[in-house]
Design an enzyme around this catalytic site. Structure first.
Site, PDB file in Angstrom:
ATOM      1  N   ARG A 303       0.735  -1.176  -0.044  1.00  0.00           N
ATOM      2  CA  ARG A 303      -0.100   0.019   0.080  1.00  0.00           C
ATOM      3  C   ARG A 303       0.699   1.420  -0.081  1.00  0.00           C
ATOM      4  NH1 ARG A 303      -3.102  -3.192   3.743  1.00  0.00           N
ATOM      5  NH2 ARG A 303      -5.115  -3.906   2.397  1.00  0.00           N
ATOM      6  N   LYS A 325       3.242  11.664 -11.174  1.00  0.00           N
ATOM      7  CA  LYS A 325       2.450  10.503 -12.018  1.00  0.00           C
ATOM      8  C   LYS A 325       3.122   9.494 -12.167  1.00  0.00           C
ATOM      9  CE  LYS A 325       0.205  12.594 -15.219  1.00  0.00           C
ATOM     10  NZ  LYS A 325      -0.328  13.700 -16.296  1.00  0.00           N
ATOM     11  N   GLU A 367      10.713  17.747 -24.801  1.00  0.00           N
ATOM     12  CA  GLU A 367       9.901  18.057 -23.402  1.00  0.00           C
ATOM     13  C   GLU A 367      10.508  19.624 -22.893  1.00  0.00           C
ATOM     14  OE1 GLU A 367       7.245  16.850 -21.978  1.00  0.00           O
ATOM     15  OE2 GLU A 367       7.129  14.714 -22.740  1.00  0.00           O
ATOM     16  N   LYS A 402       7.805  22.890 -14.568  1.00  0.00           N
ATOM     17  CA  LYS A 402       6.876  21.791 -14.211  1.00  0.00           C
ATOM     18  C   LYS A 402       6.802  21.835 -12.756  1.00  0.00           C
ATOM     19  CE  LYS A 402       5.570  16.818 -14.569  1.00  0.00           C
ATOM     20  NZ  LYS A 402       5.844  15.870 -15.348  1.00  0.00           N
ATOM     21  N   GLU A 412      -4.035  16.978 -11.229  1.00  0.00           N
ATOM     22  CA  GLU A 412      -4.346  17.270 -12.683  1.00  0.00           C
ATOM     23  C   GLU A 412      -5.818  17.454 -12.874  1.00  0.00           C
ATOM     24  OE1 GLU A 412      -3.470  15.530 -17.259  1.00  0.00           O
ATOM     25  OE2 GLU A 412      -2.808  14.392 -15.544  1.00  0.00           O
ATOM     26  N   ARG A 416      -2.727  21.664 -14.315  1.00  0.00           N
ATOM     27  CA  ARG A 416      -1.612  20.604 -14.833  1.00  0.00           C
ATOM     28  C   ARG A 416      -1.782  19.973 -16.423  1.00  0.00           C
ATOM     29  NH1 ARG A 416       0.925  16.185 -10.824  1.00  0.00           N
ATOM     30  NH2 ARG A 416       2.243  15.007 -12.367  1.00  0.00           N
ATOM     31  N   ASN A 420       0.375  18.735 -20.886  1.00  0.00           N
ATOM     32  CA  ASN A 420       0.193  17.571 -22.087  1.00  0.00           C
ATOM     33  C   ASN A 420       0.027  18.252 -23.428  1.00  0.00           C
ATOM     34  OD1 ASN A 420      -0.541  15.304 -20.402  1.00  0.00           O
ATOM     35  ND2 ASN A 420      -2.360  16.019 -19.675  1.00  0.00           N
ATOM     36  N   HIS A 423       0.801  16.365 -26.356  1.00  0.00           N
ATOM     37  CA  HIS A 423       0.779  14.637 -26.075  1.00  0.00           C
ATOM     38  C   HIS A 423      -0.458  14.046 -26.524  1.00  0.00           C
ATOM     39  CE1 HIS A 423       4.071  15.850 -23.429  1.00  0.00           C
ATOM     40  NE2 HIS A 423       4.125  14.742 -22.914  1.00  0.00           N
ATOM     41  N   HIS A 427       0.974  10.860 -28.199  1.00  0.00           N
ATOM     42  CA  HIS A 427       0.426   9.664 -27.698  1.00  0.00           C
ATOM     43  C   HIS A 427      -0.066   8.661 -28.789  1.00  0.00           C
ATOM     44  CE1 HIS A 427       0.941  10.456 -23.014  1.00  0.00           C
ATOM     45  NE2 HIS A 427       2.057  10.330 -23.619  1.00  0.00           N
ATOM     46  N   HIS A 439       8.982   8.598 -27.278  1.00  0.00           N
ATOM     47  CA  HIS A 439       8.160   9.544 -26.733  1.00  0.00           C
ATOM     48  C   HIS A 439       8.210  10.934 -27.159  1.00  0.00           C
ATOM     49  CE1 HIS A 439       5.104  11.272 -24.123  1.00  0.00           C
ATOM     50  NE2 HIS A 439       6.050  12.038 -23.441  1.00  0.00           N
TER      51      HIS A 439
END
Length: 536
Positions: A303, A325, A367, A402, A412, A416, A420, A423, A427, A439
């Protein structure tokens, strides 16, 4: 009040107009230290103003006294020293002052410098009209670029008040106490704060950095892959052992195709075999795939156990290692299973990029370009021209963008999502390529498509879309791809995790430093944007 040693000097240098004297006086007052302005000392030596020294004695005489003063002030203790803009161009001067103090280079954009020195009449190296001054500033900055780049600690003063710059300098001084030359960027999150530590050679200090964050010595998992382990697993493990940890190397396969639940399950088995308990750290040593996968494993094993990110690719340094993330892919799309897991610590050692293949470095620059568009116009302009002063500065500037966004929106729910940018396109292209393109390459093409989409919708000037295309191409990243079916890419977008219900969402640029989220621009608009970057 800083804990920086009272006997060590603090030296502020940098180009004219970057705020050295103003910031130096405030810093000295804040730390209750004597303040010394080297230009004042030179004027006292000659008994005349600096323009007269240049006109009557010549620049060579000025530089000779400047060098003499550098040696003299290096023998002082506990002062805040502001140097002239050219004082530390001479390596001997830098070396002398570095012996007894920390040197911090203040920077600013050309426009900011010109605004600050607009009314000045005491700048002998800036004669003539405004246009001539602008040309001369660019020439001098380019000539001094190698000298300024040799100074590890850099603070951009563009758009900041002197008081804010002082706070940045104080952060540097605190980081210097932990590891000399290290930059420490604090991140405030919902579960508390954690630092991003950036500096050359930091891998050798990994163990100390973990101990200083309260992590308990004992079993520790270093998650890496066969490409990274031969280069960096041993020095990280050795540093951990010196700090009392018992490191175990946990391997996962290389490549996006292995960013899966099956890989996470294999990491669980290795964690259990290593005897990790709920206080044992998981250290992600690798690129974005390692960071995302190990991060998700750390978020879910028992956990949740402490996570430390040590990114080894530029892309991971400036993007995936920051913000919490984590996740893995499903056959239907990227990052469809994941969790938010804030790290205890991020360690970024730019030296590891020495073994990074050139295509991977370029992929990371996508990026960096993205962050420049989102929130660092000066970084974008640097990438259009000669680039930031050094790798450490490039990484730090991109990371700060960032950090600013994720602090405002850690889960997000709002801003946030602007991270993207590029992206949604990228993606989908990656997925259709079956991850044969990197990527960063997908993001690069996505940035170009997003710029065209914004221009087609009248949301930004066509000139901005063209600038984005040129800077992507300048860094040898793709601005278009061949062999792709546009309909297949649009179908892949239907599974994008950033959609709202069945509505596709795109981030587009309005201006440098101003990007926004738009919903469902319409299939014709999306098709047209893709048609600009994809050929069958």
């Amino acid at each position: 009040m800083s804990n920086f040693p009272a006997t060590r000097n603090i030296v502020l240098t940098g180009f004219m107009g970057t705020g050295k004297t103003t910031v130096g006086r405030l810093l000295a007052e804040r730390l209750n230290r004597p303040f010394v302005d080297m230009d004042d000392a030179i004027q006292a030596h000659f008994g005349k103003p600096i323009p007269d020294i240049f006109a009557q004695e010549g620049e060579a005489a000025f530089r000779a006294v400047e060098a003499e003063l550098c040696r003299r002030f290096a023998r002082e203790a506990g002062i805040v020293l502001s140097t002239g803009g050219g004082a530390l161009v001479n390596p001997a001067n830098r070396e002398a002052l570095a012996q007894t103090g920390v040197i911090i280079c203040l920077t600013a954009s050309v426009d900011e410098i010109l605004k600050r020195v607009e009314q000045a009449d005491d700048r002998p190296l800036l004669p003539g009209s405004q246009a001539e001054r602008a040309r001369r500033v660019r020439e001098l900055l380019q000539a001094r670029r190698p000298a300024y780049a040799a100074i590890r600690q850099q603070v951009d003063t563009t758009g900041y008040t002197p008081e804010q710059v002082v706070e940045r300098v104080l952060e540097i001084l605190e980081a210097e106490m932990e590891v000399p030359g290290m930059t420490r960027i604090p991140v405030q999150g919902p579960e508390g704060s954690y630092p991003i530590c950036i500096g050359e050679g930091l891998l050798a200090h990994s163990g100390r950095l973990l101990r200083n964050r309260g992590l308990r010595p004992g079993p520790a998992a270093i998650v890496t892959n066969p490409m990274i382990a031969p280069h960096y697993a041993a020095p990280v493990a050795e540093s951990l052992r010196e700090a009392g940890f018992e490191p175990v190397i946990c391997q996962m396969p290389e490549g996006e195709q292995h960013k899966t639940l099956e890989t996470v399950a294999s990491l669980y088995d290795q964690f259990l075999a290593a005897g990790l308990d709920r206080r044992s750290p998981v250290i992600a040593l690798g690129g974005g795939v390692v960071g995302d996968t190990a991060g998700f494993a750390a978020a879910t094993y028992l956990r949740g156990v402490p996570l430390v990110q040590i990114p080894t690719s530029l892309l991971a340094m400036v993007d995936s290692s920051v913000g919490g993330k984590t996740g893995v892919d499903l056959p239907q799309g990227k990052n469809l299973v994941g969790a938010f897991k804030q790290p205890v610590l991020v360690i970024i050692d730019p030296n590891v990029m020495a073994t990074l293949p050139a295509p991977e470095f370029r992929a990371g620059l996508a990026e960096v370009i993205k962050h420049g568009i989102i929130g660092a116009p000066e970084l974008f302009r640097q990438l259009e021209e000669h680039g930031p002063l050094n790798l450490t500065q490039l990484v730090a500037d991109a990371v700060r963008v960032k950090v600013q966004v994720v602090e405002e929106d850690p889960f997000e729910q709002g801003r946030r999502a602007t991270l993207n940018l590029g992206h949604t396109f990228g993606h989908a292209i990656e997925l259709v390529s079956q991850f044969s393109i990197r990527h960063g390459e997908g993001v690069a093409v996505g940035l170009v498509a997003a710029g065209h989409m914004a221009a087609d919708l009248g949301l930004c000037d066509r000139a901005l879309a063209d600038r984005i295309t040129r800077v992507v191409e300048r860094h040898e990243l793709p601005i278009s791809l061949q062999g792709y079916d546009i309909e297949a890419v649009m179908e892949a977008m239907a599974h994008d995790k950033k959609r709202a219900g069945k509505t596709l969402r795109f981030v587009v640029p309005y201006a440098l430093g101003d990007v926004r989220l738009i919903d469902d621009p319409g299939p014709e608009v999306v098709y047209r944007a893709l048609a600009r970057v994809l050929q069958p």
